[in-house]
Structures are given as C-alpha cells and as structure tokens.
Design an enzyme around this catalytic site. Structure first.
Site, PDB file in Angstrom:
ATOM      1  N   ASP A 131      -4.886  -8.395  -3.058  1.00 51.25           N
ATOM      2  CA  ASP A 131      -5.173  -8.178  -1.639  1.00 51.25           C
ATOM      3  C   ASP A 131      -6.462  -8.856  -1.176  1.00 51.25           C
ATOM      4  OD1 ASP A 131      -5.248  -7.230   0.945  1.00 51.25           O
ATOM      5  OD2 ASP A 131      -5.129  -5.119   0.466  1.00 51.25           O
ATOM      6  N   HIS A 177       0.841  -1.211   0.000  1.00 54.12           N
ATOM      7  CA  HIS A 177       0.000   0.000   0.000  1.00 54.12           C
ATOM      8  C   HIS A 177       0.877   1.263   0.000  1.00 54.12           C
ATOM      9  CE1 HIS A 177      -3.265  -2.712   0.546  1.00 54.12           C
ATOM     10  NE2 HIS A 177      -2.910  -3.044   1.764  1.00 54.12           N
TER      11      HIS A 177
HETATM   12  C1  NGQ Z   1      -5.464  -7.463   6.369  1.00 56.09           C
HETATM   13  N1  NGQ Z   1      -6.079  -5.702   4.877  1.00 56.09           N
HETATM   14  O1  NGQ Z   1      -4.506  -7.880   7.027  1.00 56.09           O
HETATM   15  O2  NGQ Z   1      -6.241  -8.235   5.803  1.00 56.09           O
HETATM   16  C2  NGQ Z   1      -5.632  -5.994   6.205  1.00 56.09           C
HETATM   17  C3  NGQ Z   1      -6.635  -5.481   7.199  1.00 56.09           C
HETATM   18  C4  NGQ Z   1      -5.357  -4.572   9.129  1.00 56.09           C
HETATM   19  C5  NGQ Z   1      -5.676  -4.592   4.258  1.00 56.09           C
HETATM   20  N2  NGQ Z   1      -4.812  -3.853   4.877  1.00 56.09           N
HETATM   21  C6  NGQ Z   1      -6.245  -5.666   8.610  1.00 56.09           C
HETATM   22  N3  NGQ Z   1      -6.153  -4.248   3.094  1.00 56.09           N
HETATM   23  O3  NGQ Z   1      -4.667  -3.908   8.364  1.00 56.09           O
HETATM   24  O4  NGQ Z   1      -5.334  -4.390  10.318  1.00 56.09           O
HETATM   25 ZN    ZN Z   2      -3.259  -6.917   2.833  1.00 53.18          ZN
END
Ligand code: NGQ
Ligand code: ZN
Length: 459
Positions: free
Chosen positions: A319, A268
């Site tokens: 993702d 990101h």
């Molecule tokens: C994840 N997803 O680990 O799936 C994360 C969300 C977080 C993204 N960052 C959870 N898109 O970052 O705490």
């Molecule tokens: Zn992720």
C-alpha cells in the site's frame, strides 16, 4: 541457462526435494520435476520459494515513507496523513513517478515480491489537466516495471467524488479525477502492454470516490476476467458515512448492489460485522490486507480468524510502502491477531480442518493464492505453465543452516531482520543476484535525483 536445481523447493503441495525447474524464453515454467537427478552444469540452490504477490500499491507513496511521522497541531489520523499525501501528490511529475516506482520495485524484488498490483490514481497533471497521452502516468509505472523486471497488474482508478452522495471533488484531488469513460480509455491505451509480465484491470477508488452506479458500469465495461479492486471499510468514519448515506455498512452496501465475485479484491475491509465477513468469504473475492500500512495509519485489525474459519481468501499488499517486505507484512498479519486474541499460531488454528500446522508455510501459500487471483496473472505457484518467479533463500545464513523443511518459513518470517532473499528470478529473468538488484545503482541514482527535485519544490 534457463534451469535451476533446488535441493528443497516449495511446490503447491508443500516442500519437495531435488526439484529441477526449467523455463522458456517467454518466462513461463516448462518443467517442474521432483526427485530429479541434478543435470551437469545447471545452477543449484538449497531453498527455493515462489515469489510473493504484492496486491496493493500506490508506487508514488514510497517517496513519503517515514516522512509523515511528526505530530501535527491536533490529533493525527488517517485523514491528516491523507492531507500530507495529497500535498505531496500535487507536485510530482511523470518522470519522478517513474523514478520512484523503479526504486520501489527494486526494493520489493530484493525482499521477495515478484508481482505487484498498482492501484493507480495519479493520472492528471498538476492543475488537473489531462496529459496528451491518457495513460501517461500509468505508462511510467509500466516502464519502471520493465526496467526492473517486476511483474505488474495495472489498475487505473475511477475517482469522481470526494464522498458518499457524489460530493464534488476537493481541489487537492484534481489530479485523480476520472469518470468511467476515462478509465476505459486508459485501459485501452494500456492494451498493447499486456503480456506475460503485465495485466490490466481497473479499480473504483472507494465508495467515497465512485458511486455504486459507476462501480457497476465499470465492472460491466471491463473485459471479462480482468481484476477489479476497491478500497473499502478501512476507517470507521467511512463506515459511518456509508450508513448515513445508504443505511448500509460499506461492504454490506457493495455486496448488495454489485455482483462481487472472484474478479474482485476488497482492499483493507478492516471494519466488518459478522454478516460481512461471511459475505466476502462466500463471494470468492480476495481480501487485500496491508498490515504495515493499516498499522501505520491506525486503521484497525482485520477479523482474520473468523474469515479463515469461513474459508475466506486473502493476500497482502504494502500500500503506502512503509515496508517493502512480505516478511514484515505477514509477520504483522499474524502478530496483530496474537495480540488481539492473546493466543498463538492464529492463522493455522483457524483453518476448518487444520490441514496445515506450519504457520509460515500456511501464510506464504495462502497469500500467494489470494495474491495471484487478485493479480489476474499466471503467478503464485512453482508449476508448469506458471510464470518463472522464484526466490532463492540464503542457504548459508545461520537461520537456515540445517533446518527442517517445516521450519524454513518459520525462520524466514518470524526470526530476525536480515533479508534472507539472495537471488530472485522474475518472469525468467535473474533480477536479484547475491542480494543486489542487477540495475539497483542506476535506479537509486535516479530516485535520489527525483527526491532532490521534490525537496527543492517544497522549500
Ligand atoms: C489512497 N490510502 O488512495 O492512497 C488511500 C488514501 C483515501 C489508503 N487507503 C486516500 N491507505 O482513501 O481517500
Ligand atoms: Zn490503498
């Protein structure tokens, strides 16, 4: 037969004609000859591209795609989505993880991804207990990779805290809990699976879930040369929390405290100031951009133009898997910038020397190089010694009929929604033929069954 003759093939230095490709029983390319004569009996193709790398995936989230699009009580955000995702993650079994991953890999292969980096954090049982096999769930993803032919980089995740300053995990995060030792144990357990189609790295989840000291310890403990990925600066609240805790923005803090180099993929990296953009570019790390998920979750836009101007490296990932197509990912990457800057052809006009004018070709080749670096595997180019990962486009489709070489990727990436990927070779195996994955029916049947089970649990 382990050979293919392409009228047009995208090689590292651009389109070449009459290309004879050969590969060996291990799935490595052994020969890439240009302006070759077509040998008798060798399969032929019109347009051939190297397969794309998907550098960021949480496979289980595929099952949630499109099911979080109803408004809640208050304002919806990344954080309210994350609560829904946690709720889903709480009840999924290892068998279901495998079934969902296989379905995802079939879809990704059909759309042109031949490599995928699995950022894998669902590693414990529903009550937070360890499975008897430390790499139980990661092995499930690996076997989905084997069944479908997807090339994988498994990244067991370090997940110890709920926020900056070593905040204790929330109960919904109990299935993710690992310390550095746990991650190293999982890396070792996966060692026997390493080979042409599979590499193993590691990933501190984020600076929220891992302290800087842990990040350093993990980076030092992982065998040299293995990829390291981290989520960073995806949302403004994370930037604010980082400043409150450390006096630094997340990327600034990471770069100051850890030797970030080519091994790293910063996933990101949406919210950057100018100094951070320059620091990532200078480090040689890859920015892991996931435009469809970043759009879906309302993250913001990566400063692509400035990053390219400084020679930064990037790749794409899907993702949360609201899309399984590199076409959609790259289209959104460029379109986001056009909307932002109110100009066209941003990616190519940002290159310091304007070497490439074909936007599609620039995006495909650049995302491939960055993706290959982030995957830590011999992928990303049709060249001897690389994995035999390639896409045969549908030369009979009206979009490709008679087009100039420099318009093939423009047609592929920026025109319509038909899937132009007809056949896919991955690691020397034909896994997609005539638009269908060779085991798609069996995989989809298991996926449907897993989804039915999950629906019953949630009712
Ligand atoms: C994840 N997803 O680990 O799936 C994360 C969300 C977080 C993204 N960052 C959870 N898109 O970052 O705490
Ligand atoms: Zn992720």
């Amino acid at each position: 037969m382990r050979a293919l003759f392409a009228r047009h093939a995208l090689l590292p230095d651009g389109w070449r004609h009459d290309v004879l490709l050969e590969w060996d029983a291990h799935g490595d390319l052994t020969r890439v000859d240009v302006q070759a004569a077509a040998p008798l009996g060798v399969a032929r193709a019109v347009y051939v591209l190297p397969g794309m790398v998907n550098l960021h995936s949480h496979a289980f989230q595929r099952a949630l795609g499109g099911l979080t699009e109803r408004a809640g009580e208050g304002p919806d955000s990344f954080w309210t989505w994350r609560d829904l995702m946690y709720r889903f993650a709480a009840r999924i079994t290892p068998e279901q993880i495998e079934a969902i991953a296989a379905q995802l890999f079939v879809e990704c292969l059909r759309h042109g991804y031949t490599s995928l980096c699995e950022f894998h954090y669902l590693q414990r049982g529903p009550d937070g207990e360890a499975y008897a096999r430390p790499a139980e769930t990661a092995e499930r993803v690996a076997s989905a990779g084997q069944a479908t032919g997807m090339g994988l980089t498994l990244l067991p995740v370090l997940y110890s805290h709920a926020g900056f300053g070593e905040q204790p995990l929330r109960s919904e995060q109990r299935r993710f809990r690992t310390g550095v030792d746990d991650v190293m144990r999982i890396v070792e357990a996966l060692q026997p699976l390493r080979g042409g189609q599979l590499e193993v790295g590691a990933a501190p989840h984020s600076l929220r879930a891992a302290s800087i000291a842990q990040v350093r310890e993990l980076a030092a403990g992982l065998p040299s040369g293995r990829p390291l990925h981290i989520h960073i600066a995806e949302q403004m609240p994370e930037v604010e929390q980082s400043i409150a805790f450390s006096g630094r923005r997340p990327v600034e803090y990471l770069m100051e405290q850890v030797a970030v180099d080519e091994r790293w993929c910063l996933v990101h990296a949406t919210h950057l100031d100018a100094a951070e953009v320059a620091a990532i570019a200078r480090s040689g790390a890859v920015a892991g951009l996931c435009p469809t998920t970043e759009a879906n979750l309302g993250d913001g836009l990566f400063p692509l133009q400035a990053f390219i101007e400084l020679g930064g490296r990037f790749g794409i990932g899907s993702d949360s898997h609201v899309s399984q197509s590199p076409v959609e990912e790259l289209r959104w990457l460029e379109y986001g910038q056009r909307l932002l800057h109110q100009r066209r052809n941003i990616a190519v006009s940002s290159q310091p020397a304007r070497q490439q004018r074909d936007v599609g070709q620039y995006l495909w080749q650049t995302a491939l190089r960055g993706g290959a670096q982030a995957a830590g595997r011999k992928v990303g180019a049709l060249a001897e010694g690389q994995r035999a990962d390639l896409l045969v486009l549908d030369g009979d489709h009206p979009n490709l009929d008679g087009v100039l070489d420099e318009d093939v990727l423009g047609r592929f990436l920026f025109c319509g929604n038909d899937n132009l990927v007809r056949d896919v070779l991955c690691g020397g195996r034909w896994v997609v033929q005539g638009g269908r994955h060779v085991v798609q029916d069996a995989v989809t049947q298991r996926y449907r069954q897993a989804m039915n089970e999950l629906r019953e649990v949630s009712q």
